[in-house]
Write a protein that holds these residues in place. Sequence first.
Motif, short mmCIF file in Angstrom:
data_model
loop_
_atom_site.label_atom_id
_atom_site.label_comp_id
_atom_site.label_asym_id
_atom_site.label_seq_id
_atom_site.Cartn_x
_atom_site.Cartn_y
_atom_site.Cartn_z
N ILE C 190 0.84 -1.19 0.00
CA ILE C 190 0.00 0.00 0.00
C ILE C 190 0.88 1.25 0.00
O ILE C 190 1.90 1.31 0.67
CB ILE C 190 -0.95 -0.03 1.22
CG1 ILE C 190 -2.05 1.01 1.06
CG2 ILE C 190 -0.21 0.15 2.53
CD1 ILE C 190 -3.24 0.78 1.99
N GLU C 194 -2.56 5.77 -1.00
CA GLU C 194 -3.66 4.82 -0.85
C GLU C 194 -4.11 4.69 0.60
O GLU C 194 -5.27 4.42 0.88
CB GLU C 194 -3.25 3.44 -1.38
CG GLU C 194 -3.29 3.37 -2.89
CD GLU C 194 -2.48 2.20 -3.45
OE1 GLU C 194 -2.81 1.76 -4.55
OE2 GLU C 194 -1.53 1.76 -2.80
N PHE C 200 -9.31 1.94 2.14
CA PHE C 200 -8.20 1.28 2.82
C PHE C 200 -8.03 1.81 4.23
O PHE C 200 -6.92 1.84 4.77
CB PHE C 200 -6.91 1.44 2.03
CG PHE C 200 -6.98 0.80 0.67
CD1 PHE C 200 -7.30 -0.55 0.55
CD2 PHE C 200 -6.75 1.54 -0.48
CE1 PHE C 200 -7.38 -1.14 -0.70
CE2 PHE C 200 -6.83 0.95 -1.73
CZ PHE C 200 -7.14 -0.40 -1.84
N ARG C 203 -6.25 -0.33 6.81
CA ARG C 203 -4.96 -0.91 6.44
C ARG C 203 -3.81 -0.14 7.08
O ARG C 203 -3.98 1.03 7.46
CB ARG C 203 -4.76 -0.90 4.92
CG ARG C 203 -5.82 -1.69 4.20
CD ARG C 203 -5.92 -3.09 4.77
NE ARG C 203 -7.01 -3.83 4.16
CZ ARG C 203 -6.88 -4.49 3.04
NH1 ARG C 203 -5.75 -4.51 2.39
NH2 ARG C 203 -7.91 -5.14 2.55
N ILE C 209 -1.98 -4.81 -0.84
CA ILE C 209 -3.37 -4.62 -1.30
C ILE C 209 -3.44 -4.88 -2.79
O ILE C 209 -2.42 -4.90 -3.48
CB ILE C 209 -3.86 -3.19 -1.01
CG1 ILE C 209 -2.92 -2.17 -1.67
CG2 ILE C 209 -3.99 -2.95 0.47
CD1 ILE C 209 -3.55 -0.85 -1.90
N ARG C 216 -7.96 -5.22 -7.07
CA ARG C 216 -8.24 -3.96 -6.40
C ARG C 216 -9.73 -3.85 -6.07
O ARG C 216 -10.13 -3.53 -4.95
CB ARG C 216 -7.80 -2.80 -7.29
CG ARG C 216 -8.28 -1.43 -6.87
CD ARG C 216 -7.59 -0.99 -5.59
NE ARG C 216 -8.00 0.33 -5.18
CZ ARG C 216 -7.35 1.44 -5.48
NH1 ARG C 216 -6.27 1.38 -6.22
NH2 ARG C 216 -7.77 2.60 -5.07
N ASP C 219 -10.72 -6.23 -3.31
CA ASP C 219 -9.64 -6.38 -2.34
C ASP C 219 -10.14 -6.82 -0.97
O ASP C 219 -9.59 -7.73 -0.35
CB ASP C 219 -8.87 -5.06 -2.23
CG ASP C 219 -7.67 -5.20 -1.32
OD1 ASP C 219 -6.77 -5.96 -1.67
OD2 ASP C 219 -7.67 -4.57 -0.24
N THR C 220 -11.20 -6.19 -0.53
CA THR C 220 -11.72 -6.49 0.81
C THR C 220 -12.14 -7.96 0.92
O THR C 220 -11.88 -8.62 1.91
CB THR C 220 -12.93 -5.60 1.11
OG1 THR C 220 -12.62 -4.28 0.65
CG2 THR C 220 -13.24 -5.56 2.58
#
Lengths: 360, 175, 623
Positions: C190, C194, C200, C203, C209, C216, C219-220
Amino acid sequence: MELLTHRYRTLTILALVIAGQLLLLGYQVRTQGDVRLVRVWAVTAVTPVARLLETARRDVSTALDTYVFLAGAQKENRLLKRQLGELKFEVRRLRRELARADRAEALKLFIERSPSKMVAARVIGAGTGADSKVVFIDRGTRDGVKKGMAVVTPEGIAGRVAAAYPTASRVVLVTDPSFAAGVVSARTHVQGTLKGMGGRACRVDYVQNEQHVEEGEWFYTSGDDRVFPRGLPVGPVKVSREGKLLREILVEPAGLQAGMEEVLVILEGVHQPVPAPAADEPEFELLPPPDTLTTMAEPGAARPTPVLTDADRLLETYRRIGQAQGHVYGEGRPGSPPPDFNWEPGPAPRKRSPSGGGHE
Amino acid sequence: MSDYGDLLAGVRRRTKISRYRPVVLFLVPVAAILFQVYVPLFLDYLGYLELPLLVTVYFAAMRRRPVAGLLYGAGIGLAQDALSQNPLGMFGIVKTLVGYFAASASLRFDADNPGSRFVLAFFFFVFHQAMYWVLGRALIGTPVELGAARTLVLAGMNGAVAVPFFHLLDKLKES
Amino acid sequence: MEFEGPAPQNLLKPLPQRDGTRFAAGRIAVFQYLIAGVFLFLLSGFWELQVRNPAFYSERAERNRIKALPILAPRGRILDRDGRVMVDNQASFSLALSREKLEQRQLRALAAGLGLDFDELVLRVRRFDRTHPKYEPVIVKEELTPSELAFIEAHRGDPRYPDMELINAHRRLYPRGGVAAHLLGYIGEISEAELNLLEFVDREPGDVIGKSGVERQYDTLLTGIDGERRVVVDSVGREREVIGVKEAVPGRDLRLTIDLDLQVVAELAMNGRRGAVVALDPRTGEVLAMVSRPAFDPNRFAGRIRSKEWRALVGDPEKPLLNRAIQAQLAPGSTFKPIVALAGLELGVITPDFRVTCNGGASFYGRYFRCHLSRGHGPVSLYRALADSCDVYFYTVGNRLGIDNIARYAEMVGFGRKTGIDLPGEAPGLVPSTRWKLRTFRQKWYAGETISVAIGQGALTVTPLQLAYAIGGLAMGGVWYPPHVALNAGRRPEPRRAALDPAHTEAIADALWAVVNDGGTGLRARLPGIEVCGKTGTSQLASVRAIHNRKLAGKLKDNAWFVGFAPKRNPEIVVAALFEGGEHGHLAAPIVRDVIKAYFDKKERRRNNERIARLRTAAPFRR
């Protein structure tokens, strides 16, 4: 009262001695250092005696061996078999001498033919403690031995110098859990890390399950660790099976099989493309066949099998289908026959993706 | 200091104190350590024979002096440490305690009796291994393997060796 | 060494025999327990002082003795619609350094040993220092090669090197050769920018990531929750005991709408070409294939990409990082003609029988516009005009419609704005109109400009995805399902419907069928037995302003488009292919043909297999 002071005197001495040693321990743990002086003393004091013992043992062992043998012979029939016994004794003695001479010759040859600079050393002692994987050798800093150097035998690697004293060195064997070295398999060129396990065998770590290593295949040093020069034998694979995360490979270290008496300390290592040059010596019956040696000599030959996704495999299938029909993807003149993607590539083994939902 | 002797004498009347030449006191442990360093190279099962420990127990018990015993043990232990991978002091501390307790115990046991000698060697081997384990864990975070059954077997082996070995050492007594 | 011979004898006199019954044996026992107690007290107290006292050790030893090592959670795999693995994980190891006793000289030795850039290494450790407590180890190298692993293992515990720890990570394994690279995207550490993004928010620096594509977008979902292993280490940093383990929760697998068979065929068809292919199922909006070329190898991003390599990728004039399928905004050329035709029919400007005579060109507003066929097509109706892609016909229709009517219908089919596909970075394209020109250039629209837009040139730009989406919806009679790549995305959005006269859309579909099957420009897309319809397109680049790149100047040939669907009524698949520098649209047609063929071949294969399966279940006892 007087009694109490006496009682305390003993206690005080006990406490002082223990506290003193705790301090010593604490100092070592804290600084991660070593009380080198004490060790140098101890090792230097023990070395000559051990060396003497070792020499004596060698001379005596032959005599003892033959005496025991002779005693047996005498028991049977002293007079009649005496001559025969003596002859046998002679044969036995000669054979032993020959073996030792062979061994010395092999060592000499090994040193001569190896591009690395080495010094021969005798193993004169084992480390104290029941599960010790440590030996002492009779070469030290005076002979140019330094901490961290590689220790080998013509049969395979043996260990690393853990500490060097003036006249002796402490060597951690390949089977010690703290030992690690970079290795590469002779046939498939699979790279891994050799680690001691505290037992007789060593394991080779960091090999992917997909990579192919056969039992019986030999591992050689890869030179990746920057300690052992490339191309020294390590040992044959005893077990190779798929593990949970990585492949489980057990190797029998060849350097420790021959009852280590003499070892070589590599003072200046030189990488070798081909393993042990003394391949035609009688001791080397376990070396792999010459064809694998030649592949080993070629850098980058026989790369380990790549790890692929279903997409890669399917792409390869379609590429073959296209090739078989002379079809160039994305091209085609007007009226040209379209490719048949259901074409079966005949009896040849068909590599379909295992989870190929489209072809169930 | 004389009262100290009185105290001990009071406990055991029949106590006999053996004396040894200094050279014996020096050479025997050295030989034991050398044995441990050298012999397992060829006969690896003999690596489990803790001769330095037996020597410590023997001299501490025979001379019946806790202070002498603990110093003697410390010396042997440290010499062993110097030849091992461990930080200095591990064997030292353990053998210090062995020396001390062996000398103390000898005040209550007849150290000349083969039976009690076996028990002494057996007990101190177990104590030695256990203490070593505790020290390894607590002090330097090196859990030494300690299999209970294995330790007991080895203790028995060491005890069995101790009886003739001690008998041999008896011949080195001064008087 | 307190090695002594007779010394202890001096401490004590020889013991005289004496009576002393008051010292019972019990006292001796008490005496010994006392000693044991004192010893234990000494031991613990001493160690407390020595090791745990911050004055001595400033917490270092304690922290060093118990280490918290992360267990990295594997990311979810990415599968195609049939569950075949497109992105997998592979066991890999990362190097973590304990920072508590870290010295510059150790870092230098490590950098030399592993061939790392020393300054970069120091920077990395410093950056980590700012945000993390001292006892957390810093990961300095991912994707350790067998050689690096051997080197690290062989030098662990050596005081010249840092305190090294190996952490089992999961290497992302992407298809080789850039297959579906843009669609799938890649992962990376990251960035500072970002970190400030809302998506994010949970994060931390150093986290990995998804940087683009599906990685992308989802991602979660793909990211798992890292676990932790608390271990006791000895004085030389070797792991000795595990105190506690918090298992990692692996990320969830993601199933895409992509059909790997079609994807692979499209990839092969685009081999060595520049451009993009998008295949959609117009009945659902599912993306069946998405290719962009040139591609990059996301496997190179799976670890830490070297900045030099990254700069080379970014600076490449061919723009390999651009997902041309959703980001290339180019004039659609003649593939726009069906939309102009639709506008004409719907607004009553033309009928299917309306004819224009093509003499190879025509004059509008004092300027001569040529047809691509200089000898002319003669008198053409809508059917032939689309089949032969007559420019003069559409100049005429476009002129009659006017730019704003064209724009209205272009926007209706989905041009000029994002389709809303679940991929990051989609480009909207551009539909010119009088309002647009006024707003952007503060200028009035000239009627002459409408003529070029009518044949898909001028300021009009679309993405390959938009083109497939537009033509697919048109072929469906005016129903546009939002395109998407995640198969289990939960709720599927409602389609956009336009009240179109079925006669009009069918007339256009018939004409598009003729493009391929009735002597039209798309003959190369013909598939016997399958009603392939389509439209070629050739868009000139000369007018595009972005030719300042000299390197590309030699390669600047016209872009070839082909958009095709099949069957003619109730289409099941629509494929748009962009072949940059392909010179003529008909050269893009075989790309589409291969993909459509793969679709129907697979359908047949599946049907056959089902039939066999049915037969088997019908006669279970026959062998």
